[in-house]
Write an enzyme that holds these catalytic residues in place. Structure first.
Site, PDB file in Angstrom:
ATOM      1  N   ASP A   1      -9.933   3.862  -3.976  1.00 28.34           N
ATOM      2  CA  ASP A   1     -10.596   2.677  -3.430  1.00 28.34           C
ATOM      3  C   ASP A   1     -12.022   2.535  -3.935  1.00 28.34           C
ATOM      4  OD1 ASP A   1      -8.350   2.087  -1.912  1.00 28.34           O
ATOM      5  OD2 ASP A   1      -9.034   3.292  -0.241  1.00 28.34           O
TER       6      ASP A   1
ATOM      7  N   ASP B   1       0.814  -1.216   0.000  1.00 27.80           N
ATOM      8  CA  ASP B   1       0.000   0.000   0.000  1.00 27.80           C
ATOM      9  C   ASP B   1       0.854   1.275   0.000  1.00 27.80           C
ATOM     10  OD1 ASP B   1      -2.451   1.345  -0.037  1.00 27.80           O
ATOM     11  OD2 ASP B   1      -3.289   0.156   1.597  1.00 27.80           O
TER      12      ASP B   1
END
Length: 673
Positions: free
Chosen positions: A223, A164
């Site tokens: 996202d 990430d």
């Protein structure tokens, strides 16, 4: 991974969003060579816990999910990676070794013990870390610890790493991103263990231009959330990136939401079909222990999985895109082509293309396999279907010398030439007849024989035939049209009502065929006379990126009424609508209103963020006001526009491609009728 709940992004990330795109072309203007680690030559398939569980991950969940892979048939269908997301570790590294430590309460057997169990079932285990000082949930990151962390993962038997981008220590430029992600690539390679490398930098620095030589897949978007607007927006962002995907190197538009309950089954089918056309990873993000038959039917569709897993590993190219109707074509090994007809709009629509446009060579006729139903027909060259709102038809097209043994392909549409164009679903008034036209079109070589069309409305509605619904012989490419009138009863309440058309027909092969299509009609309550706040009225439809549209509150991103007082640049408003761009809201006007007015802007709760949005107002699809791009630093702008004669008002908040959660306020929004 999602920053919980997509509200808090580090300041350094925000700088990266603002400036990251400027340096891309100086680094590389053509796709990089794919990472040569020999892994995932087709897109990875499996599971990730984050979308359904967030931080509630555990060894028990991972093991039960692995069991579900085997018992449900997912393993047999090709799903193999069972991936752990954030929150699996303790908040401190081992002081002696510097290694990451699994949370002993969540993973009593450790990650290695969990991996052993997953491997015993013939499956693979994935793990999560972050290319920063801390993960998005605040656990130790791998920045500066790449070597020890990669070796730890290898020692545990990890097969997949999702990496990430939170808390990235001021990283902003493309080269800084390349350096951070390359450090872990090299550390993984040094372990000697084959570990799939998934880069999750949210599309900030155009990773499709540099990540192919760094990772096996890379996130291209912010996202995903379990809602239609989020899905639609991400599809739009990923559409033009088809030149950059290939074997072992895939665009990743984020994990699947199928089965989480925030979308309809039609929308979930679009999710699965379009992801497969994208050659995207198929990582299930729902609780498989409670999956419904509808969810499993989507996830186990072997024909659509085959499109995703085709050995050519090409991402589909959009070959037409107009009025929310998108046609995608994907070449397949052996010469076949997959074609998807995607309806982004809110109204059922006939979408069509040709085999030539899709890239098939010239032939007398073609086999067209419907990958949702599994049935095959023959087409003379037209690929067409009436696609429901937010739906996707998907086909596999092949040259076939035995096409004459197949029934001709056909489609059936219902249109309302006498009804107002609303920009959303067709709207009708109680006890008021509207004209309806059905059209049965033969797309095959053989004629349709003895065709009969029927139209069915809900109980209490009237349906009247105006022209013959019987077609003796319908030739290829010649639509057979019938005219009807329908009317809801005087007492019909507001809501959506289904009107269905069906056709039965024969063909020279001698077998009867049936085709059915459904159109949603909306009975809506007209607005009252005088001035009304939109937040006091019922809308026709509303879609929002995160959480529901709020009335008289800002958008809180999760549940109803979780926002705050609407505030734009220090000015508060008691009335208004709180949205999260991209968002759309439709109101029925019945031609009775004259004007709309509102103040618009980014809510003050987003001060200091890179929030960026444009507010647009439409009357029956015609733009009547536009704010231009606005940031969180801007004062409110006043918008007004004419609604004279319009049937539907549409408010649109466009996120301008920003990955930040844009809290977009329609402050004091009013209409005069």
């Amino acid at each position: 991974m999602r920053t919980p709940p997509k509200l808090v992004l580090s300041a350094v990330l925000m700088i990266g969003v603002a400036f990251g795109g400027l340096a891309v072309d100086s680094v590389r203007s053509t796709p990089a060579q794919a990472l040569n680690n020999g892994l995932v030559r087709t897109p990875p398939m499996g599971f990730n816990d984050w979308n359904a569980f967030g931080c509630d991950v555990s060894e028990q969940l991972i093991k039960q999910t692995a069991d579900s892979f085997v018992s449900s048939g997912l393993k047999a269908a090709g799903y193999q990676y069972v991936n752990i997301d954030d929150c699996w570790m303790t908040h401190s590294r081992d002081p002696q070794t510097g290694r990451l430590v699994p949370d002993p309460a969540k993973f009593p057997d450790g990650i290695d013990g969990t991996a052993d169990y997953v491997h015993s079932l013939g499956l693979k285990l994935g793990i999560y870390e972050d290319a920063g000082t801390a993960t998005c949930a605040g656990y130790p990151g791998s920045l500066g610890h790449e070597t020890v962390d990669a070796q730890t993962f290898a020692d545990w038997g990890v097969d997949y790493l999702k990496y990430d981008n939170c808390n990235n220590a001021g990283s902003t430029t493309t080269q800084q991103y390349i350096d951070r992600y390359s450090a872990m690539r090299d550390a993984l390679a040094a372990t000697g263990r084959p570990i799939v490398y998934s880069i999750c930098e949210w599309g900030v620095n155009s990773p499709w231009l540099w990540a192919p030589s760094v990772g096996n897949l890379w996130r291209t978007t912010g996202d995903i959330s379990d809602g239609w607007n989020s899905l639609k927006s991400i599809i739009r962002e990923n559409l033009p990136l088809y030149p950059y995907a290939g074997a072992g190197a895939f665009n990743d538009p984020d994990m699947l939401e199928i089965g989480n309950g925030g979308m309809t089954d039609t929308e979930y089918r679009t999710h699965f079909a379009v992801w497969s056309m994208f050659a995207a990873p198929l990582l299930i993000g729902s609780d498989l222990r409670q999956a419904t038959p509808a969810t499993m039917n989507i996830l186990l569709n072997k024909d659509i999985i085959a499109i995703d897993q085709d050995p050519l590993s090409k991402q589909a190219k959009p070959i037409s895109d107009s009025n929310g109707h998108v046609v995608l074509a994907k070449p397949l090994q052996g010469g076949d082509v997959a074609v998807a007809l995607y309806n982004e709009s809110d109204t059922a629509a006939r979408i069509s293309t040709t085999v030539g446009a899709a890239g098939l060579p010239k032939a007398t006729a073609y086999r067209q396999k419907d990958l949702w139903t599994g049935t095959s027909t023959e087409t003379a060259g037209t690929i067409s279907a009436v696609v429901p709102p937010h739906g996707t038809a998907i086909y596999r097209l092949s040259k076939d010398s035995k096409w004459a043994n197949l029934p001709p392909s056909a489609d059936l549409s219902v249109t309302l030439p006498g009804a107002a164009a609303t920009g959303s679903q067709p709207v009708v008034n109680p006890n008021t007849p509207v004209d309806v036209q059905t059209a049965l079109t033969d797309n095959g070589r053989a004629p349709l024989i003895s065709a009969a069309v029927t139209l069915t409305a809900p109980a209490g509605w009237t349906v009247t035939v105006k022209s013959s619904p019987i077609g003796v012989a319908i030739q290829s490419g010649k639509p057979f049209k019938s005219q009807w009138t329908i009317a809801p009863p005087a007492g019909a309440g507001p809501g959506s009502y289904q009107v269905s058309a069906s056709a039965v027909y024969n063909w020279t092969g001698g077998s009867w065929q049936t085709i059915t299509t459904t159109t949603a009609f909306v009975v809506a309550k007209p607005p009252p006379s005088g001035v009304s706040y939109l937040s006091d009225l019922d809308w026709l439809s509303a879609s929002n990126d995160w959480g529901p549209v709020e009335k008289d509150r800002s958008n809180g991103e999760t549940g109803a009424a979780d926002g705050h007082t609407i505030t734009i640049n220090g000015v508060t408003y008691a009335k208004g609508l709180g949205t999260n761009a991209p968002a759309e809201i439709d109101y029925y006007l019945d031609g009775r209103c004259s004007t709309v007015s509102t103040d618009v802007g980014i809510d003050d709760e987003k001060n200091g963020s890179p929030a960026n949005a444009t507010f647009i107002i439409y009357a029956d699809g015609t733009e009547v006001a536009n704010s231009g791009a606005m940031t969180a630093a801007d004062p409110a702008k006043h918008l007004s526009g004419s609604l004279a004669g319009a049937q539907v008002l549409r408010l649109v908040a466009d996120d301008n491609g920003s990955p930040d959660s844009d809290h977009t306020d329609w402050a004091g929004a009013q209409i005069t009728c």
